[in-house]
Design a protein around this motif. Structure first.
Motif, PDB file in Angstrom:
ATOM      1  N   GLN A 166      27.420  65.984   8.372  1.00 57.94           N
ATOM      2  CA  GLN A 166      26.960  64.681   8.831  1.00 57.94           C
ATOM      3  C   GLN A 166      26.439  64.806  10.266  1.00 57.94           C
ATOM      4  O   GLN A 166      27.057  65.476  11.098  1.00 57.94           O
ATOM      5  N   PRO A 167      25.330  64.157  10.571  1.00 58.42           N
ATOM      6  CA  PRO A 167      24.782  64.233  11.928  1.00 58.42           C
ATOM      7  C   PRO A 167      25.556  63.339  12.886  1.00 58.42           C
ATOM      8  O   PRO A 167      26.063  62.276  12.502  1.00 58.42           O
TER       9      PRO A 167
ATOM     10  N   TYR B  15      32.723  59.866  13.056  1.00 64.48           N
ATOM     11  CA  TYR B  15      32.195  58.992  14.100  1.00 64.48           C
ATOM     12  C   TYR B  15      33.318  58.318  14.879  1.00 64.48           C
ATOM     13  O   TYR B  15      33.195  58.075  16.082  1.00 64.48           O
ATOM     14  N   LEU B  16      34.412  58.033  14.191  1.00 64.72           N
ATOM     15  CA  LEU B  16      35.604  57.545  14.883  1.00 64.72           C
ATOM     16  C   LEU B  16      36.260  58.674  15.674  1.00 64.72           C
ATOM     17  O   LEU B  16      36.729  58.478  16.794  1.00 64.72           O
TER      18      LEU B  16
ATOM     19  N   PHE C  17      28.025  68.604  16.467  1.00 67.43           N
ATOM     20  CA  PHE C  17      28.167  67.159  16.296  1.00 67.43           C
ATOM     21  C   PHE C  17      28.174  66.478  17.659  1.00 67.43           C
ATOM     22  O   PHE C  17      27.548  65.423  17.857  1.00 67.43           O
ATOM     23  N   VAL C  18      28.880  67.062  18.612  1.00 68.61           N
ATOM     24  CA  VAL C  18      28.921  66.511  19.971  1.00 68.61           C
ATOM     25  C   VAL C  18      27.528  66.524  20.592  1.00 68.61           C
ATOM     26  O   VAL C  18      27.104  65.533  21.195  1.00 68.61           O
ATOM     27  N   TRP C  19      26.814  67.638  20.452  1.00 67.48           N
ATOM     28  CA  TRP C  19      25.466  67.722  21.025  1.00 67.48           C
ATOM     29  C   TRP C  19      24.559  66.641  20.439  1.00 67.48           C
ATOM     30  O   TRP C  19      23.806  65.984  21.165  1.00 67.48           O
ATOM     31  N   GLU C  20      24.618  66.447  19.143  1.00 66.14           N
ATOM     32  CA  GLU C  20      23.800  65.419  18.500  1.00 66.14           C
ATOM     33  C   GLU C  20      24.192  64.024  19.003  1.00 66.14           C
ATOM     34  O   GLU C  20      23.334  63.157  19.165  1.00 66.14           O
TER      35      GLU C  20
ATOM     36  N   ARG D  42      20.520  72.328  14.019  1.00 65.22           N
ATOM     37  CA  ARG D  42      20.949  71.376  12.985  1.00 65.22           C
ATOM     38  C   ARG D  42      21.416  72.110  11.737  1.00 65.22           C
ATOM     39  O   ARG D  42      20.808  73.094  11.313  1.00 65.22           O
ATOM     40  N   ASN D  43      22.536  71.657  11.164  1.00 69.53           N
ATOM     41  CA  ASN D  43      23.025  72.182   9.889  1.00 69.53           C
ATOM     42  C   ASN D  43      23.007  71.035   8.878  1.00 69.53           C
ATOM     43  O   ASN D  43      23.760  70.063   9.016  1.00 69.53           O
ATOM     44  N   GLU D  44      22.176  71.132   7.879  1.00 71.51           N
ATOM     45  CA  GLU D  44      21.950  70.036   6.935  1.00 71.51           C
ATOM     46  C   GLU D  44      23.160  69.680   6.094  1.00 71.51           C
ATOM     47  O   GLU D  44      23.212  68.594   5.498  1.00 71.51           O
TER      48      GLU D  44
END
Length: 488
Positions: free
Chosen positions: A193-194, A235-236, A55-58, A188-190
């Motif tokens: 959440q991206p 995201y928060l 998630f951080v990388w994305e 990526r893991n579908e």
């Protein structure tokens, strides 16, 4: 003479909008290094999982797309910030470091303490900006609510990226860190959440424009909550969007005078977010010990067998196991089901909260230390000031997944169980189970729910009445209680 630079140190604030440290750094007119470090000590910490670092990388990749439009660059390295800072200090004259304050685990606090000493020793100005509405050094909550609203209503601090001037660091400066970011971070893991501000704003917009209409009716339901809730928590958690941005977007949505009840309920949870982080900021021993020391005398057992069954979703209690397996696969379950998992571990299985807290942290994509630990202890009944909640996982299933849709989705071994038995499959007649091809091994609950709850209830209420628990509870109330205020 060494070239003078400043550093913008990104941590859990992976965005380029409403970023006061970045804005201040740009306005300082000093050449900048925008830096994110994948900290080895964090990566190996049991609170974290590969899901977090993907998630951080994305999120970083999303930032880089925007930066590239201005021909600027974000330095991403797989190394301790302490080592990178030392290397940069050898190559350049560091004028200042700009970052947000972080309310994190002990491991991140130790990094901050080292950086503080380094800055003092080398006469580097470290400008730390408060994160959201959390106040460092707060003694009590008397004015906290008013100050929180004030901070949420302040102007969005959007940096002017057209004025950003990042330096092209000498590659030899980062030689020992080059090309060392694990490739698995970039896969990526579908099912998750991206990451990234682009997706944060997409989720927020779709929620406020459409999905908010289902908010109150779906928030407690494990399946409906997956689309009816905002889903902006990761995201928060990683700072792809600020709480202020969300608050102000919600206020703008209220002007349409639609879905007001749902928006009010959503808004209360925004304040709730910072309320619990503030508790942890003011008293970080939540991570290590019972916040109410009176519960140190409450002897819960330690059973690796029971813990592993809970951890792997193999307790035989359908709603518990379905929630855990859903969490493994997607990193998300709704708040009520999270509370139920904690309750089941600490009450029905009578296990200490600490090991479970670390494990669930590694599974929640939206893991925030301040919210996680304060909530975990509240649900485990170790605060002495909150109502003791022992969630009946059978009733939770009957109330919020009556037909077993969620359970059957995540427990395929129960797919053939008739709806009337889905929450208590051990009650299905043996002959019927045999005809349906249901293995007897999936029909054995780990504990008797009623008996286990009764044992926990008696022990917890007896302990809550002790003088030491009451004395400690008064201290907690004095430090953390909010004045009564309704959400605006």
């Amino acid at each position: 003479m060494k070239k003078q630079i400043s550093i913008v140190w990104f941590k859990r604030d992976l965005r380029l909008r409403d970023h006061a440290p970045l804005k201040q750094a740009i306005e300082s007119q000093t050449p900048l290094v925008l830096l994110y470090c994948f900290e080895p000590d964090l990566i190996k910490n049991p609170h974290y999982d590969i899901r977090h670092w993907r998630f951080v990388w994305e999120s970083l990749a999303d930032m880089q797309v925007l930066l590239s439009k201005f021909n600027q660059n974000l330095e991403i390295v797989h190394a301790p910030f302490t080592k990178v800072l030392s290397k940069l200090n050898e190559a350049y004259g560091i004028k200042a470091i700009y970052s947000h304050e972080e309310t994190g685990l002990q491991v991140t606090y130790n990094i901050d303490k080292w950086v503080n000493r380094f800055c003092q020793e080398h006469r580097i100005d470290w400008h730390e900006t408060p994160n959201n509405g959390v106040v460092r050094g707060l003694k009590n909550r008397q004015s906290w609510v008013d100050n929180w609203y004030k901070s949420m209503q302040e102007d969005i601090q959007t940096p002017d990226l057209s004025r950003l001037k990042t330096i092209k660091t000498d590659k030899s400066t980062f030689t020992s860190f080059a090309n060392s970011i694990p490739p698995v971070f970039q896969e990526r893991n579908e099912y998750f959440q991206p990451g990234g501000a682009t997706y944060a704003n997409k989720y927020l917009k779709s929620f406020l424009n459409e999905r908010v209409a289902r908010y109150n009716s779906s928030i407690s339901k494990p399946e409906a909550s997956r689309t009816g809730c905002s889903r902006i928590s990761p995201y928060l958690a990683w700072g792809n969007i600020s709480l202020k941005e969300v608050y102000q977007a919600r206020m703008a949505a209220k002007k349409a005078e639609q879905n007001l009840r749902n928006l009010a309920a959503f808004g209360s949870r925004l304040q709730w977010h910072d309320h619990f982080v503030q508790k942890f900021e003011s008293e970080d021993r939540y991570e290590f010990e019972n916040i109410n020391r009176g519960y140190n005398q409450l002897n819960r057992t330690h059973s690796p067998t029971l813990f592993e069954a809970w951890k792997n979703g193999r307790t035989g209690i359908p709603m518990v196991d379905a929630c855990m397996r859903c969490l493994h696969k997607t990193g998300y379950i709704n708040f009520r089901m999270r509370s139920m998992l904690v309750s089941f571990l600490t009450h029905h299985l009578w296990q200490h909260w600490k090991e479970g807290a670390v494990y669930l942290a590694s599974q929640f994509l939206d893991f925030v230390p301040g919210i996680h630990y304060t909530q975990f202890q509240m649900q485990a009944g170790t605060t002495g000031i909150n109502t003791i909640r022992i969630y009946n996982p059978i009733k939770q299933g009957q109330d919020h997944d009556p037909d077993g849709v969620f359970i059957k989705k995540w427990l395929p071994e129960l797919a053939n169980i008739p709806a009337q038995y889905i929450h208590e499959p051990w009650n299905i007649p043996p002959i019927e189970a045999q005809l349906l091809g249901i293995s007897p091994s999936v029909l054995k609950p780990l504990v008797d729910i009623k008996q286990a709850a009764e044992h926990a209830r008696k022990a917890l209420w007896k302990h809550k009445k002790s003088d030491l628990v009451k004395k400690e509870g008064q201290k907690i109330l004095a430090k953390h209680t909010l004045p009564n205020r309704k959400m605006q």
